[in-house]
Motif scaffolding. Structure first.
Motif, PDB file in Angstrom:
ATOM      1  N   ASP A  54      -0.126  -2.597 -15.258  1.00 25.44           N
ATOM      2  CA  ASP A  54       1.184  -2.423 -15.901  1.00 25.44           C
ATOM      3  C   ASP A  54       2.299  -2.382 -14.863  1.00 25.44           C
ATOM      4  O   ASP A  54       3.383  -2.939 -15.079  1.00 25.44           O
ATOM      5  N   ILE A  55       2.049  -1.708 -13.741  1.00 28.67           N
ATOM      6  CA  ILE A  55       3.081  -1.596 -12.705  1.00 28.67           C
ATOM      7  C   ILE A  55       3.364  -2.952 -12.067  1.00 28.67           C
ATOM      8  O   ILE A  55       4.526  -3.339 -11.862  1.00 28.67           O
ATOM      9  N   LEU A  56       2.303  -3.688 -11.777  1.00 34.11           N
ATOM     10  CA  LEU A  56       2.467  -4.946 -11.038  1.00 34.11           C
ATOM     11  C   LEU A  56       2.810  -6.127 -11.930  1.00 34.11           C
ATOM     12  O   LEU A  56       3.600  -6.995 -11.536  1.00 34.11           O
ATOM     13  N   PHE A  57       2.231  -6.170 -13.128  1.00 32.62           N
ATOM     14  CA  PHE A  57       2.359  -7.377 -13.951  1.00 32.62           C
ATOM     15  C   PHE A  57       2.809  -7.096 -15.378  1.00 32.62           C
ATOM     16  O   PHE A  57       2.757  -7.991 -16.222  1.00 32.62           O
ATOM     17  N   THR A  60       9.329  -2.884 -13.121  1.00 36.06           N
ATOM     18  CA  THR A  60      10.450  -2.853 -12.170  1.00 36.06           C
ATOM     19  C   THR A  60       9.942  -2.792 -10.735  1.00 36.06           C
ATOM     20  O   THR A  60      10.728  -2.568  -9.812  1.00 36.06           O
ATOM     21  N   PHE A  61       8.629  -2.987 -10.557  1.00 35.35           N
ATOM     22  CA  PHE A  61       8.042  -2.808  -9.232  1.00 35.35           C
ATOM     23  C   PHE A  61       8.611  -3.783  -8.221  1.00 35.35           C
ATOM     24  O   PHE A  61       8.985  -3.398  -7.103  1.00 35.35           O
ATOM     25  N   TRP A  62       8.688  -5.062  -8.581  1.00 37.40           N
ATOM     26  CA  TRP A  62       9.086  -6.066  -7.597  1.00 37.40           C
ATOM     27  C   TRP A  62      10.540  -5.904  -7.199  1.00 37.40           C
ATOM     28  O   TRP A  62      10.898  -6.111  -6.030  1.00 37.40           O
ATOM     29  N   ALA A  63      11.386  -5.512  -8.133  1.00 33.30           N
ATOM     30  CA  ALA A  63      12.781  -5.241  -7.780  1.00 33.30           C
ATOM     31  C   ALA A  63      12.890  -4.034  -6.861  1.00 33.30           C
ATOM     32  O   ALA A  63      13.634  -4.050  -5.875  1.00 33.30           O
ATOM     33  N   ARG A  64      12.127  -2.980  -7.160  1.00 34.37           N
ATOM     34  CA  ARG A  64      12.137  -1.789  -6.316  1.00 34.37           C
ATOM     35  C   ARG A  64      11.535  -2.094  -4.932  1.00 34.37           C
ATOM     36  O   ARG A  64      12.005  -1.589  -3.924  1.00 34.37           O
ATOM     37  N   LEU A  65      10.483  -2.922  -4.908  1.00 30.12           N
ATOM     38  CA  LEU A  65       9.880  -3.290  -3.622  1.00 30.12           C
ATOM     39  C   LEU A  65      10.850  -4.096  -2.778  1.00 30.12           C
ATOM     40  O   LEU A  65      10.956  -3.880  -1.563  1.00 30.12           O
ATOM     41  N   LEU A  79      14.265   3.779  -4.499  1.00 30.25           N
ATOM     42  CA  LEU A  79      13.141   3.315  -3.693  1.00 30.25           C
ATOM     43  C   LEU A  79      11.844   3.481  -4.476  1.00 30.25           C
ATOM     44  O   LEU A  79      11.803   4.123  -5.531  1.00 30.25           O
ATOM     45  N   LEU A  80      10.763   2.927  -3.930  1.00 31.12           N
ATOM     46  CA  LEU A  80       9.470   3.103  -4.574  1.00 31.12           C
ATOM     47  C   LEU A  80       9.104   4.577  -4.682  1.00 31.12           C
ATOM     48  O   LEU A  80       8.611   5.033  -5.717  1.00 31.12           O
ATOM     49  N   VAL A  81       9.353   5.340  -3.624  1.00 27.19           N
ATOM     50  CA  VAL A  81       8.938   6.736  -3.615  1.00 27.19           C
ATOM     51  C   VAL A  81       9.784   7.572  -4.568  1.00 27.19           C
ATOM     52  O   VAL A  81       9.263   8.472  -5.240  1.00 27.19           O
ATOM     53  N   THR A  82      11.078   7.315  -4.665  1.00 28.31           N
ATOM     54  CA  THR A  82      11.906   8.069  -5.601  1.00 28.31           C
ATOM     55  C   THR A  82      11.598   7.673  -7.041  1.00 28.31           C
ATOM     56  O   THR A  82      11.678   8.511  -7.949  1.00 28.31           O
ATOM     57  N   TYR A  83      11.258   6.407  -7.263  1.00 32.02           N
ATOM     58  CA  TYR A  83      10.877   5.978  -8.605  1.00 32.02           C
ATOM     59  C   TYR A  83       9.581   6.671  -9.037  1.00 32.02           C
ATOM     60  O   TYR A  83       9.448   7.101 -10.192  1.00 32.02           O
ATOM     61  N   ALA A  84       8.626   6.779  -8.122  1.00 30.61           N
ATOM     62  CA  ALA A  84       7.382   7.483  -8.432  1.00 30.61           C
ATOM     63  C   ALA A  84       7.649   8.949  -8.728  1.00 30.61           C
ATOM     64  O   ALA A  84       7.036   9.540  -9.634  1.00 30.61           O
ATOM     65  N   SER A 131       2.562   7.748 -12.178  1.00 38.87           N
ATOM     66  CA  SER A 131       3.178   8.127 -10.908  1.00 38.87           C
ATOM     67  C   SER A 131       2.153   8.115  -9.776  1.00 38.87           C
ATOM     68  O   SER A 131       2.455   7.685  -8.657  1.00 38.87           O
ATOM     69  N   SER A 132       0.935   8.578 -10.045  1.00 40.56           N
ATOM     70  CA  SER A 132      -0.118   8.545  -9.026  1.00 40.56           C
ATOM     71  C   SER A 132      -0.445   7.117  -8.627  1.00 40.56           C
ATOM     72  O   SER A 132      -0.696   6.828  -7.454  1.00 40.56           O
ATOM     73  N   ALA A 133      -0.434   6.206  -9.605  1.00 37.59           N
ATOM     74  CA  ALA A 133      -0.685   4.793  -9.288  1.00 37.59           C
ATOM     75  C   ALA A 133       0.419   4.244  -8.391  1.00 37.59           C
ATOM     76  O   ALA A 133       0.140   3.479  -7.450  1.00 37.59           O
ATOM     77  N   TRP A 134       1.665   4.611  -8.655  1.00 34.20           N
ATOM     78  CA  TRP A 134       2.751   4.207  -7.766  1.00 34.20           C
ATOM     79  C   TRP A 134       2.507   4.732  -6.355  1.00 34.20           C
ATOM     80  O   TRP A 134       2.710   4.015  -5.364  1.00 34.20           O
ATOM     81  N   GLY A 135       2.080   5.987  -6.242  1.00 35.25           N
ATOM     82  CA  GLY A 135       1.824   6.553  -4.915  1.00 35.25           C
ATOM     83  C   GLY A 135       0.706   5.844  -4.181  1.00 35.25           C
ATOM     84  O   GLY A 135       0.799   5.600  -2.969  1.00 35.25           O
ATOM     85  N   VAL A 136      -0.361   5.482  -4.891  1.00 32.11           N
ATOM     86  CA  VAL A 136      -1.471   4.769  -4.255  1.00 32.11           C
ATOM     87  C   VAL A 136      -1.016   3.387  -3.787  1.00 32.11           C
ATOM     88  O   VAL A 136      -1.386   2.927  -2.698  1.00 32.11           O
TER      89      VAL A 136
END
Length: 342
Positions: free
Chosen positions: A105-108, A113-118, A294-299, A313-318
């Protein structure tokens, strides 16, 4: 000593009690288990001293990491997590495993919003690390010379790093305030229009980069200054006798000698900046909108604001951890190809 066959004159089987070493123990020592036993037997005192620290790190870092990886494969949120209400009411956890669903879900996902945040996180990291390194290098070169009040300059320039980050960030938030901030008062005194430093998306991104550079360059300056002071003066004297220009001395002596220090500084700065939470959270809270998120603030927002999604959120952290591990591995390989092994 080997026995000799009296009929042929050729060496025969080793004589009993000869000095030919046995091969069994040597082969055993070459195995991983044998090397581990040898290291423990030779350095048992060092292992004893290191063991308490290793245990503490395993408990403080290892357990939360394993727990986070486990939660990243579940649908844990604020409603289905374990709760303790008062002294007697205990609500057990009811979340379930979703496998790699959070990661897909995060990646695809359709609304990812992962790719924009990355993209913004990488841009932020490259800008902050690159400019901080150049400023720190320039200041270190200037402070390495015999200049008047050098000790005072060093003390003043290291203050941004010495002051706690949240204090500095709050100070910059006041300085960049649209109505009462020092920057806009200074611009208006010069006849220029006020700038909305923290509420315009594009300008807010520049603002957080400026603040993080201000917090980061003293670390680079101190580390590079130590590296400059370890370069033998004889190298510069020999280059000067050969007619080398200042630029040639900098390019062929200073930069190669600083490579071990600069490589470590860049790696640490990249990891710290990629995960820089205080500047974004305290200065803009990821706004306006999500322009500085950022990725970390979004998580963090996923885990602690609104409907708290602990599994996602844990998946974002990993994912953040994996990105940094991959970067560190490739960065280390690049250094090893250049002859810098650490």
């Amino acid at each position: 000593m080997a026995a000799v066959d009296t009929t042929t004159g050729r060496p025969g089987a080793p004589a009993a009690g000869g000095d030919t070493p046995a091969r069994g123990p040597r082969r055993a020592a070459g195995t991983p288990a044998g090397r581990l036993r040898l290291a423990l037997s030779k350095h048992w005192y060092a292992w004893t001293l290191v063991a308490p620290v290793a245990i503490v790190i395993a408990v403080i870092v290892g357990y939360p990491l394993v727990q986070g990886i486990y939660l990243s494969t579940t649908n844990a949120n604020d409603q289905n997590s374990e709760k303790q209400i008062g002294q007697f009411l205990h609500i057990p956890a009811t979340y379930k495993s979703v496998g790699l669903g959070n990661y897909t879900d995060i990646l695809f996902g359709a609304n990812t919003t992962f790719w924009a945040r990355l993209g913004w996180t990488v841009s932020w990291t490259v800008a902050c690390v690159g400019i901080s390194f150049l400023i720190g290098l320039a200041l270190a070169i200037m402070l390495n010379r015999q200049v008047r009040f050098r000790a005072l300059y060093r003390t003043l320039l290291i203050l941004p790093w010495a002051v706690p980050a949240f204090v500095s960030t709050f100070s910059w938030r006041f300085i960049m305030n649209h109505d009462r901030g020092f920057l806009n008062h200074a611009l208006q005194a010069l006849g220029l229009p006020a700038v909305d430093w923290l509420n315009d998306p594009s300008i807010a991104q520049i603002s957080v980069i400026i603040v993080n550079i201000w917090l980061s360059f003293p670390f680079v300056m101190v580390a590079v200054l130590g590296g400059l002071q370890s370069i033998p003066a004889e190298l510069y004297e020999a280059a000067e006798m050969d007619g080398a220009t200042p630029w040639q001395k900098f390019w062929y002596i200073t930069l190669p000698a600083l490579r071990p220090v600069s490589s470590t500084v860049i790696l640490l700065s990249t990891i710290w900046t990629f995960n820089m939470f205080p500047v974004i959270f305290l200065l803009t809270n990821g706004g306006p909108g999500d322009s500085t998120q950022l990725l970390v603030t979004y998580a963090y927002n996923k885990a602690f604001t609104g409907m708290r999604q602990f599994g996602e959120s844990s998946a974002w952290g990993v994912i953040i951890l994996l990105i940094l591990v991959v970067f560190a591995v490739f960065y280390r390989r690049s250094l090893r190809k250049q002859g810098e092994v650490w």
